[in-house]
Design an enzyme around this catalytic site. Sequence first.
Site, short mmCIF file in Angstrom:
data_model
loop_
_atom_site.label_atom_id
_atom_site.label_comp_id
_atom_site.label_asym_id
_atom_site.label_seq_id
_atom_site.Cartn_x
_atom_site.Cartn_y
_atom_site.Cartn_z
N TYR A 143 9.61 12.02 51.63
CA TYR A 143 10.52 12.29 52.75
C TYR A 143 11.71 13.12 52.26
O TYR A 143 12.10 14.10 52.89
CB TYR A 143 10.97 10.95 53.33
CG TYR A 143 12.04 10.99 54.39
CD1 TYR A 143 11.71 11.22 55.74
CD2 TYR A 143 13.38 10.74 54.08
CE1 TYR A 143 12.69 11.21 56.73
CE2 TYR A 143 14.36 10.72 55.06
CZ TYR A 143 14.01 10.96 56.39
OH TYR A 143 14.99 10.95 57.35
N ALA A 145 11.77 15.08 49.69
CA ALA A 145 11.26 16.43 49.39
C ALA A 145 11.12 17.24 50.68
O ALA A 145 11.50 18.42 50.74
CB ALA A 145 9.90 16.33 48.69
N ALA A 146 10.61 16.60 51.73
CA ALA A 146 10.42 17.29 53.01
C ALA A 146 11.79 17.71 53.59
O ALA A 146 11.96 18.85 54.04
CB ALA A 146 9.69 16.39 54.00
N LYS A 147 12.74 16.81 53.55
CA LYS A 147 14.05 17.12 54.13
C LYS A 147 14.80 18.15 53.29
O LYS A 147 15.51 19.00 53.83
CB LYS A 147 14.88 15.84 54.29
CG LYS A 147 14.30 14.83 55.29
CD LYS A 147 14.31 15.36 56.72
CE LYS A 147 14.05 14.25 57.74
NZ LYS A 147 14.13 14.73 59.13
#
Length: 242
Positions: A143, A145-147
């Site tokens: 999460y 990494a995604a943000k």
Amino acid sequence: MTGGAGGIGAAVVRRLAGAGLRVAVADLDEASCERLARELGPGEGFGVALDVTSPRSVSLGVAAAERALGPIDVLVNCAGWDELRPFVESDEPFRARVLEVNLAGPIRVTHAVLGGMIERRFGRVVQIASDAGRVGSSLEAVYSAAKGGLIAFAKTIAREAARSGVTSNAVCPGPTRTPMLEAMARADERGKKIVEGLSRAIPLGRLGTPEDVAAAVGYLASDEADFVTGQTLSVSGGLTMA
Ligand SMILES: NC(=O)c1ccc[n+]([C@@H]2O[C@H](COP(=O)([O-])OP(=O)(O)OC[C@H]3O[C@@H](n4cnc5c(N)ncnc54)[C@H](O)[C@@H]3O)[C@@H](O)[C@H]2O)c1
């Protein structure tokens, strides 16, 4: 407005509607979207089922919103999802889902909307990222990494679209009282401890509210923020600084 039925999303919808915008409320759950859209008054809101992980759902949802309310001038990507899990215990389907909902999804929705903004030479794009994407967050590796990717994406769109009258910014909520956070605190003893610890660590002495985050989005979507682009604004009670 994706994720418009959620805790932060619904507050953003009300904030933007309060500023005089007509708002398309897009989320997985059509009934909640329609309920919230009705609350805004006749012709002021439009509820539409949209799954950010599905290219077809995104193009149909964006087209339906534009047919109902006209061209999209402001895009807020707020749909998001995670579960607390040690990275080493995560599996491929979980990691793929976290990346789809929190990174590929907002990129997909931005792609569906940005071309029109550039043609019309006006637009405001606000990505709801997270402080997890700036400073990391235990048990939320993918999460985060995604943000973090979403923050970098917002900056690059800011550069690419600046000369076309489009601004692009990211808002990073800190721990905020919403169904997502409450689900984490309820899930197990570890989640409860993490949320309690975060609340104690916040310099301003409380968790955030959806309205705290909505105020930042309202600013970035407004004329007051005409000269603000490529920025990352944390709304975290001082939990993260700089
Ligand atoms: N609550 C917090 O502490 C916190 C902190 C930092 C960042 N955020 C971010 O803020 C945003 C809103 O979170 P929230 O706390 O209001 O959570 P929430 O669970 O209340 O709302 C998230 C919304 O996204 C929707 N959604 C999930 N998957 C979707 C999909 N595939 N397509 C369309 N919609 C989908 C859900 O249905 C829900 O309505 C998220 O992006 C989240 O990552 C929240």
